[in-house]
Design an enzyme around this catalytic site. Structure first.
Site, PDB file in Angstrom:
ATOM      1  N   ASP A  10       0.857  -1.058  -0.154  1.00 43.01           N
ATOM      2  CA  ASP A  10       0.015  -0.077  -0.019  1.00 43.01           C
ATOM      3  C   ASP A  10       1.022   1.235   0.035  1.00 43.01           C
ATOM      4  O   ASP A  10       2.136   1.276   0.415  1.00 43.01           O
ATOM      5  CB  ASP A  10      -0.847  -0.023   1.015  1.00 43.01           C
ATOM      6  CG  ASP A  10      -1.697   1.110   1.668  1.00 43.01           C
ATOM      7  OD1 ASP A  10      -2.405   1.567   0.598  1.00 43.01           O
ATOM      8  OD2 ASP A  10      -1.678   1.949   2.469  1.00 43.01           O
ATOM      9  N   ASP A  12      -0.221   5.190   0.687  1.00 46.89           N
ATOM     10  CA  ASP A  12      -0.395   6.258   2.106  1.00 46.89           C
ATOM     11  C   ASP A  12      -0.652   5.696   3.067  1.00 46.89           C
ATOM     12  O   ASP A  12      -1.485   4.647   3.215  1.00 46.89           O
ATOM     13  CB  ASP A  12      -1.881   6.887   1.475  1.00 46.89           C
ATOM     14  CG  ASP A  12      -1.433   7.816  -0.057  1.00 46.89           C
ATOM     15  OD1 ASP A  12      -0.677   8.359   0.012  1.00 46.89           O
ATOM     16  OD2 ASP A  12      -2.342   7.421  -0.999  1.00 46.89           O
TER      17      ASP A  12
HETATM   18  C1  XBP Z   1      -5.265   6.261   0.238  1.00 45.53           C
HETATM   19  C2  XBP Z   1      -6.215   7.137  -0.102  1.00 45.53           C
HETATM   20  C3  XBP Z   1      -6.340   7.985  -1.249  1.00 45.53           C
HETATM   21  C4  XBP Z   1      -5.367   9.192  -0.915  1.00 45.53           C
HETATM   22  C5  XBP Z   1      -5.595  10.655  -1.399  1.00 45.53           C
HETATM   23  O1  XBP Z   1      -4.731   5.283  -0.715  1.00 45.53           O
HETATM   24  O2  XBP Z   1      -7.554   6.720  -0.140  1.00 45.53           O
HETATM   25  O3  XBP Z   1      -7.375   8.470  -1.544  1.00 45.53           O
HETATM   26  O4  XBP Z   1      -6.150   9.555   0.540  1.00 45.53           O
HETATM   27  O5  XBP Z   1      -5.239  10.272  -2.880  1.00 45.53           O
HETATM   28  P1  XBP Z   1      -3.876   3.888  -0.025  1.00 45.53           P
HETATM   29  P2  XBP Z   1      -6.016  10.695  -4.260  1.00 45.53           P
HETATM   30  O6  XBP Z   1      -3.878   3.789   1.298  1.00 45.53           O
HETATM   31  O7  XBP Z   1      -4.803   3.027  -0.883  1.00 45.53           O
HETATM   32  O8  XBP Z   1      -2.712   4.287  -0.614  1.00 45.53           O
HETATM   33  O9  XBP Z   1      -6.640  12.092  -3.889  1.00 45.53           O
HETATM   34  O10 XBP Z   1      -5.005  10.583  -5.300  1.00 45.53           O
HETATM   35  O11 XBP Z   1      -7.042   9.639  -4.243  1.00 45.53           O
HETATM   36 MG    MG Z   2      -3.137   3.061   3.194  1.00 42.81          MG
END
Ligand code: XBP
Ligand code: MG
Length: 252
Positions: A10, A12
């Protein structure tokens, strides 16, 4: 006995703590630039993180009366500006990788384990993080970059993990996910793969029942500061999470 052949990461919250000081700030910059009064403070953003995907998050906030009513095209345009602001913040080097991420990535790569990305975020946001926080060589080292709208349903649906495994030709029993959130855990679990969780401030109280290991961070080898919150496979020597620990999870 299942062998560890592939690790899907993953982004973020797992590779880096991008949400509070990265994505949230970038959303607010886009709102301000567009003349909107709405700002997402740290607490509000925590509530909104239950919705994955930036466009989906804005739509959700609009529908609950937080953001003013606007057509979806306007949300898409705002999100495009948000992504540009996010890229700038990342390029400024404001968001470091989490402890132990590079250590584990390098070890796994050196051992020939297939590495991939499975994320909800937009490809442009992912690319910025790889380029500025990890290093350009990782564009080649990850065998798949599964991101954003490439699948119709975002996490907690399993689609992005299924897509990544299909692209790589690996099976769920040989694949392990590294995640930070309840939605990420549900997505990996739904795809039938084992999952290690590194929590952060936004996700610490979420439900990870059934996850294969829950820790405060992967940790650095020279430190022994990680907190172990759930260790169902009874792994030993968890001063920091090693590739051997991940292999043991797969084998047990
Ligand atoms: C995290 C998310 C993303 C980010 C924002 O993704 O839900 O939406 O918060 O990015 P993960 P965007 O934990 O799966 O990496 O604005 O580009 O959607
Ligand atoms: Mg995440």
């Amino acid at each position: 006995m299942a062998e560890l052949k592939c690790i899907l990461w993953d982004v973020d919250g797992t590779l880096a703590d991008t949400e509070r000081d990265g994505h949230r700030v970038a959303f607010n910059m886009a709102f301000e630039e567009a003349g909107l009064d709405r700002r997402w403070d740290v607490e509000t953003y925590g509530e909104l993180l239950t919705v994955t995907g930036g466009k989906e998050r804005m739509k959700f906030d609009m529908e609950r009366g937080g953001m003013p009513d606007m057509p979806y095209e306007k949300i898409t345009a705002l999100h495009a500006r948000k992504t540009i602001h996010y890229q700038t913040l990342i390029a400024d080097g404001l968001i470091p990788l989490r402890a132990g991420v590079l250590r584990l990535l390098e070890k796994a790569y050196a051992e020939g384990i297939t590495l991939g990305i499975s994320t909800t975020t937009t490809p442009a946001a992912l690319d910025a993080l790889i380029e500025h926080s990890l290093g350009k060589e990782w564009f080649e080292r990850f065998a798949v970059l599964a991101a954003g709208d490439i699948v119709p349903l975002k996490k907690p649906a399993p689609d992005i993990y299924n897509y990544a495994m299909q692209e790589l030709g690996v099976s769920p029993e040989n694949t392990l996910a590294l995640e930070d959130s309840g939605n990420g855990w549900l997505s990996a679990h739904g795809a039938g793969i084992k999952c290690v969780i590194t929590i952060n401030d936004y996700t610490a109280k979420q439900d990870f029942t059934g996850a294969d290991l829950v820790v405060s961070e992967l940790g650095e080898a020279e430190r022994d500061s990680i907190q172990v919150l759930s260790n169902p496979h009874a792994l030993d020597d968890l001063h920091h999470v090693t590739l051997s620990h991940l292999k043991n999870i797969m084998a047990s």
